[in-house]
Scaffold this active site. Structure first.
Site, PDB file in Angstrom:
ATOM      1  N   LYS A 189       0.855  -1.194   0.000  1.00  0.00           N
ATOM      2  CA  LYS A 189       0.000   0.000   0.000  1.00  0.00           C
ATOM      3  C   LYS A 189       0.884   1.235   0.000  1.00  0.00           C
ATOM      4  O   LYS A 189       1.498   1.588   0.998  1.00  0.00           O
ATOM      5  CB  LYS A 189      -0.923   0.058   1.221  1.00  0.00           C
ATOM      6  CG  LYS A 189      -2.014   1.117   0.988  1.00  0.00           C
ATOM      7  CD  LYS A 189      -2.542   1.770   2.228  1.00  0.00           C
ATOM      8  CE  LYS A 189      -1.738   2.898   2.775  1.00  0.00           C
ATOM      9  NZ  LYS A 189      -1.619   4.104   1.939  1.00  0.00           N
ATOM     10  N   GLY A 242       7.473   5.102   7.428  1.00  0.00           N
ATOM     11  CA  GLY A 242       6.614   6.273   7.592  1.00  0.00           C
ATOM     12  C   GLY A 242       6.875   6.913   8.937  1.00  0.00           C
ATOM     13  O   GLY A 242       7.944   6.731   9.533  1.00  0.00           O
ATOM     14  N   SER A 243       5.893   7.644   9.424  1.00  0.00           N
ATOM     15  CA  SER A 243       6.094   8.410  10.657  1.00  0.00           C
ATOM     16  C   SER A 243       6.075   7.496  11.883  1.00  0.00           C
ATOM     17  O   SER A 243       5.465   6.429  11.874  1.00  0.00           O
ATOM     18  CB  SER A 243       4.984   9.451  10.787  1.00  0.00           C
ATOM     19  OG  SER A 243       3.742   8.796  10.932  1.00  0.00           O
ATOM     20  N   ARG A 245       4.497   8.122  14.562  1.00  0.00           N
ATOM     21  CA  ARG A 245       3.116   8.104  15.087  1.00  0.00           C
ATOM     22  C   ARG A 245       2.338   6.938  14.477  1.00  0.00           C
ATOM     23  O   ARG A 245       1.731   6.139  15.196  1.00  0.00           O
ATOM     24  CB  ARG A 245       2.419   9.438  14.738  1.00  0.00           C
ATOM     25  CG  ARG A 245       1.030   9.582  15.320  1.00  0.00           C
ATOM     26  CD  ARG A 245       0.387  10.883  14.856  1.00  0.00           C
ATOM     27  NE  ARG A 245       0.123  10.894  13.418  1.00  0.00           N
ATOM     28  CZ  ARG A 245      -0.930  10.331  12.833  1.00  0.00           C
ATOM     29  NH1 ARG A 245      -1.841   9.711  13.565  1.00  0.00           N
ATOM     30  NH2 ARG A 245      -1.086  10.375  11.524  1.00  0.00           N
ATOM     31  N   GLY A 247       3.610   4.375  12.928  1.00  0.00           N
ATOM     32  CA  GLY A 247       4.308   3.137  13.296  1.00  0.00           C
ATOM     33  C   GLY A 247       3.779   2.571  14.612  1.00  0.00           C
ATOM     34  O   GLY A 247       3.544   1.365  14.743  1.00  0.00           O
ATOM     35  N   GLU A 265      10.390   1.386   9.916  1.00  0.00           N
ATOM     36  CA  GLU A 265      11.438   2.342   9.525  1.00  0.00           C
ATOM     37  C   GLU A 265      10.759   3.693   9.653  1.00  0.00           C
ATOM     38  O   GLU A 265       9.982   4.083   8.792  1.00  0.00           O
ATOM     39  CB  GLU A 265      11.879   2.162   8.066  1.00  0.00           C
ATOM     40  CG  GLU A 265      11.882   0.730   7.558  1.00  0.00           C
ATOM     41  CD  GLU A 265      13.100  -0.042   7.963  1.00  0.00           C
ATOM     42  OE1 GLU A 265      14.074   0.595   8.373  1.00  0.00           O
ATOM     43  OE2 GLU A 265      13.071  -1.283   7.908  1.00  0.00           O
ATOM     44  N   CYS A 300      14.016  11.269   5.387  1.00  0.00           N
ATOM     45  CA  CYS A 300      14.004  10.765   6.773  1.00  0.00           C
ATOM     46  C   CYS A 300      15.330  11.021   7.457  1.00  0.00           C
ATOM     47  O   CYS A 300      15.380  11.289   8.649  1.00  0.00           O
ATOM     48  CB  CYS A 300      13.670   9.281   6.787  1.00  0.00           C
ATOM     49  SG  CYS A 300      14.777   8.293   5.772  1.00  0.00           S
ATOM     50  N   GLU A 399      10.362  16.380  14.220  1.00  0.00           N
ATOM     51  CA  GLU A 399      10.638  16.203  12.787  1.00  0.00           C
ATOM     52  C   GLU A 399       9.749  17.168  11.989  1.00  0.00           C
ATOM     53  O   GLU A 399       8.530  17.160  12.145  1.00  0.00           O
ATOM     54  CB  GLU A 399      10.354  14.761  12.362  1.00  0.00           C
ATOM     55  CG  GLU A 399      10.721  14.516  10.898  1.00  0.00           C
ATOM     56  CD  GLU A 399      10.457  13.078  10.442  1.00  0.00           C
ATOM     57  OE1 GLU A 399       9.397  12.530  10.776  1.00  0.00           O
ATOM     58  OE2 GLU A 399      11.316  12.532   9.721  1.00  0.00           O
TER      59      GLU A 399
HETATM   60  P1  NAD Z   1       2.852   8.503   7.412  1.00  0.00           P
HETATM   61  O1  NAD Z   1       3.203   7.739   8.632  1.00  0.00           O
HETATM   62  O2  NAD Z   1       1.865   9.584   7.512  1.00  0.00           O
HETATM   63  O3  NAD Z   1       2.321   7.510   6.267  1.00  0.00           O
HETATM   64  C1  NAD Z   1       3.076   6.389   5.869  1.00  0.00           C
HETATM   65  C2  NAD Z   1       2.139   5.340   5.289  1.00  0.00           C
HETATM   66  O4  NAD Z   1       1.275   4.892   6.343  1.00  0.00           O
HETATM   67  C3  NAD Z   1       1.222   5.868   4.181  1.00  0.00           C
HETATM   68  O5  NAD Z   1       1.083   4.876   3.194  1.00  0.00           O
HETATM   69  C4  NAD Z   1      -0.085   6.098   4.911  1.00  0.00           C
HETATM   70  O6  NAD Z   1      -1.230   6.015   4.079  1.00  0.00           O
HETATM   71  C5  NAD Z   1      -0.069   4.945   5.915  1.00  0.00           C
HETATM   72  N1  NAD Z   1      -0.942   5.134   7.064  1.00  0.00           N
HETATM   73  C6  NAD Z   1      -1.339   6.290   7.646  1.00  0.00           C
HETATM   74  N2  NAD Z   1      -2.187   6.034   8.665  1.00  0.00           N
HETATM   75  C7  NAD Z   1      -2.324   4.690   8.747  1.00  0.00           C
HETATM   76  C8  NAD Z   1      -3.073   3.819   9.574  1.00  0.00           C
HETATM   77  N3  NAD Z   1      -3.858   4.272  10.530  1.00  0.00           N
HETATM   78  N4  NAD Z   1      -2.961   2.486   9.361  1.00  0.00           N
HETATM   79  C9  NAD Z   1      -2.169   1.992   8.389  1.00  0.00           C
HETATM   80  N5  NAD Z   1      -1.463   2.777   7.550  1.00  0.00           N
HETATM   81  C10 NAD Z   1      -1.534   4.110   7.723  1.00  0.00           C
HETATM   82  O7  NAD Z   1       4.249   9.030   6.817  1.00  0.00           O
HETATM   83  P2  NAD Z   1       4.463   9.915   5.521  1.00  0.00           P
HETATM   84  O8  NAD Z   1       4.015  11.294   5.822  1.00  0.00           O
HETATM   85  O9  NAD Z   1       3.941   9.219   4.327  1.00  0.00           O
HETATM   86  O10 NAD Z   1       6.059   9.871   5.375  1.00  0.00           O
HETATM   87  C11 NAD Z   1       6.903  10.676   6.111  1.00  0.00           C
HETATM   88  C12 NAD Z   1       7.499   9.935   7.286  1.00  0.00           C
HETATM   89  O11 NAD Z   1       8.182   8.771   6.823  1.00  0.00           O
HETATM   90  C13 NAD Z   1       8.543  10.753   8.013  1.00  0.00           C
HETATM   91  O12 NAD Z   1       8.357  10.603   9.405  1.00  0.00           O
HETATM   92  C14 NAD Z   1       9.854  10.132   7.577  1.00  0.00           C
HETATM   93  O13 NAD Z   1      10.916  10.322   8.468  1.00  0.00           O
HETATM   94  C15 NAD Z   1       9.463   8.706   7.440  1.00  0.00           C
HETATM   95  N6  NAD Z   1      10.408   7.975   6.598  1.00  0.00           N
HETATM   96  C16 NAD Z   1      11.267   7.093   7.201  1.00  0.00           C
HETATM   97  C17 NAD Z   1      12.205   6.403   6.431  1.00  0.00           C
HETATM   98  C18 NAD Z   1      13.158   5.414   7.065  1.00  0.00           C
HETATM   99  O14 NAD Z   1      13.801   4.654   6.336  1.00  0.00           O
HETATM  100  N7  NAD Z   1      13.279   5.369   8.386  1.00  0.00           N
HETATM  101  C19 NAD Z   1      12.270   6.614   5.047  1.00  0.00           C
HETATM  102  C20 NAD Z   1      11.359   7.505   4.461  1.00  0.00           C
HETATM  103  C21 NAD Z   1      10.445   8.186   5.253  1.00  0.00           C
END
Ligand code: NAD
Length: 495
Positions: A189, A242-243, A245, A247, A265, A300, A399
């Site tokens: 997804k 992703g974030s 939060r 996670g 991650e 990130c 962040e």
């Molecule tokens: P996000 O956490 O808002 O979203 C990430 C994914 O999670 C998206 O596909 C989103 O639709 C999904 N998501 C959101 N709510 C959800 C839920 N309740 N249940 C299941 N899935 C859900 O993050 P973002 O804004 O897309 O990306 C930015 C973040 O990603 C930043 O915090 C960045 O640091 C992090 N990031 C980390 C790495 C790493 O390797 N550590 C790499 C790239 C980005």
């Protein structure tokens, strides 16, 4: 490299896949719902994309499970899977311009960065992982008595991958390559903000020979498609980027459902520390600018906290400002552009709020400003640097995910390490010194998954990528990434 006009012509003629990819074919969401994905440089709608939810998740997971059980992929010899994934890497190379263009249009990243970073890295990740998979051996345990103990690495079954918008193709690849190479079926997804490139990738995977149902892609929102996937009882491993939060929410979903393994991650707030014995201040300053302004700071591992020894601060800031000049926002289709627009209005508003909070907290604005948004002209922002920042300021702790740099000072090594570690995240850190002992000493003391000495970022498929603390627990890339998608099986044979 094509010219801006050539990229524009290509972008007007590109065909975008906008449906879910389940069981080897494109289909609309069961509900018929769609969402709009926009080009952040023009604010024009790029595509109306299938908005998947529970019903589509059920279909995709069932397709993935059926494919896994059938053995069409999971039962293939690793060397056979390798050949298919190498073919996929070749197809990505052939379609390199198309894939790069899709992410540039969907997310706002500059086309030159797509071609110099995202595409080569993604292709290499498939090649390197595919080449590795038939070199993974099992073991024989030194058991006692008349037994033979075999330990093997087995695919886990159905992997759900949930990915962010900032490197749409690359973040997906870092999950897909090891998960597929290890013999799993995957339901991916992508972020609702940049879902398009992975739909094209799934089609290329089928062309390369990945059997139907082994790779499924569900565009959709997090709270619908993402949540349903994370709660699904037939998903065995959940791999997330992703974030922090979100996670945390995924860990709860796993607990509420089937205790699926969750790899995170997550976010970052990486420090760059420059000591007084750093010889090449100009190179360090150029890297500091790249570490916060490339990809518009939507990285990130962005080094958003810069700690300078007070004896070199003025000289460093001068060099930093000179390096920053080349990061003016521009059309991402122009090969000269190094900084495109932010991904959407919500991100522009978030970053603007942090700039305001830095001003309210008394940090000194060196360059940049609160962006003045003009409807229809894209979500552009200037590189922004604050001097006189302190760790107790909100914008230094949280962040931001935009091109905003906090510059702080320190007196000695102990203070530098303490300030660098004083943060909930622990993804990366960059340390600049020409003293070898100090480089080792400080790298060891910094609590982060990755440390770059006299550099930042880059890297290749050989090294693990991931963090500690609130930055998560998983590692993408390298042989360690394969471990995420395999279970250890022990077989006892009585002799
Ligand atoms: P996000 O956490 O808002 O979203 C990430 C994914 O999670 C998206 O596909 C989103 O639709 C999904 N998501 C959101 N709510 C959800 C839920 N309740 N249940 C299941 N899935 C859900 O993050 P973002 O804004 O897309 O990306 C930015 C973040 O990603 C930043 O915090 C960045 O640091 C992090 N990031 C980390 C790495 C790493 O390797 N550590 C790499 C790239 C980005």
């Amino acid at each position: 490299m094509k010219t801006k006009a050539e990229w524009q012509t290509l972008s007007e003629n590109i065909t975008l896949r906008n449906q879910a990819y389940i069981g080897g074919r494109f289909q609309s969401a069961v509900s018929g719902e769609t969402f709009k994905t926009i080009n952040p440089a023009t604010e024009r709608v790029l595509a109306e994309v299938a908005s998947c939810d529970q019903a589509d998740v059920d279909l995709a997971v069932a397709a993935a499970k059926a494919a896994f059980v059938s053995g069409s992929w999971s039962g293939k010899a690793p060397g056979e899977r390798k050949k298919v994934l190498l073919r996929l890497a070749d197809l990505m190379q052939q379609h390199r311009d198309e894939l790069a263009l899709i992410d540039t249009l969907d997310m706002g990243k500059s086309i030159s960065e797509m071609l110099s970073v995202d595409l080569p890295d993604s292709i290499d990740c498939f090649r390197w992982t595919a080449e590795s998979i038939d070199k993974v051996y099992g073991e024989i345990a030194p058991t006692v008595g008349d037994t033979l103990g075999l330990i093997s690495h087995e695919p886990v079954g159905v992997v759900a991958a949930i990915t962010p918008w900032n490197y749409p193709l690359m973040m997906a690849t870092w999950k897909l390559a090891p998960a597929l190479a290890a013999g799993n079926s995957v339901v991916l997804k992508p972020s609702e903000k940049s879902p398009l490139s992975v739909l094209r990738l799934a089609e290329l995977a089928t062309e390369a020979g990945v059997p139907d149902g082994v790779l499924n892609v569900l565009p959709g929102y997090g709270h619908t498609a993402g949540k349903a996937l994370a709660l699904h009882h037939d998903v065995n491993v959940l791999a997330f980027t992703g974030s922090s939060r979100v996670g945390g929410m995924l860990m709860e979903y796993a607990g509420q459902s089937n205790l699926k393994r969750v790899w995170l991650e997550a976010g970052g707030k990486s420090p760059m520390v420059v000591f007084e014995d750093c010889e090449n201040i100009e190179r360090a300053a150029g890297t500091a600018a790249a570490a916060i302004f490339s990809n518009q700071g939507e990285v990130c591992i962005a080094c958003s906290r810069l700690y300078l020894h007070n004896s070199i601060k003025d000289r460093f800031l001068k060099a930093l400002l000179a390096a920053t000049a080349s990061y003016k926002g521009g059309d991402p289709l122009d090969p000269e552009t190094r900084m495109g627009p932010l991904v959407d209005k919500a991100q522009l508003d978030t970053v603007s709020r942090y700039i305001k909070s830095a001003m309210d907290d008394g940090a000194n604005l060196v360059t940049g400003r609160i962006p003045e948004y003009v409807e229809g002209q894209g979500y552009y922002i200037e590189p922004t640097i604050f001097d006189g920042a302190r760790n107790d300021m909100r914008f230094v702790q949280e962040e931001i995910f935009g091109p905003v740099l906090a510059v702080c000072e320190f007196d000695d090594e102990d203070e530098a390490v303490r300030l660098a570690n004083d943060n909930r995240y622990g993804l990366g850190a960059s340390v600049w010194t020409d003293n070898l002992s100090r480089a080792h000493r400080v790298s060891k003391q910094i609590r982060s998954g990755m440390v770059w000495v006299n550099g930042w970022g880059g890297g290749d498929s050989t090294m693990p990528f991931g963090g500690v603390k609130a930055s998560g627990n998983g590692r993408d890339k390298s042989l360690y990434s394969i471990e995420k998608y395999t279970d250890l099986k022990t077989v006892w044979i009585s002799l």
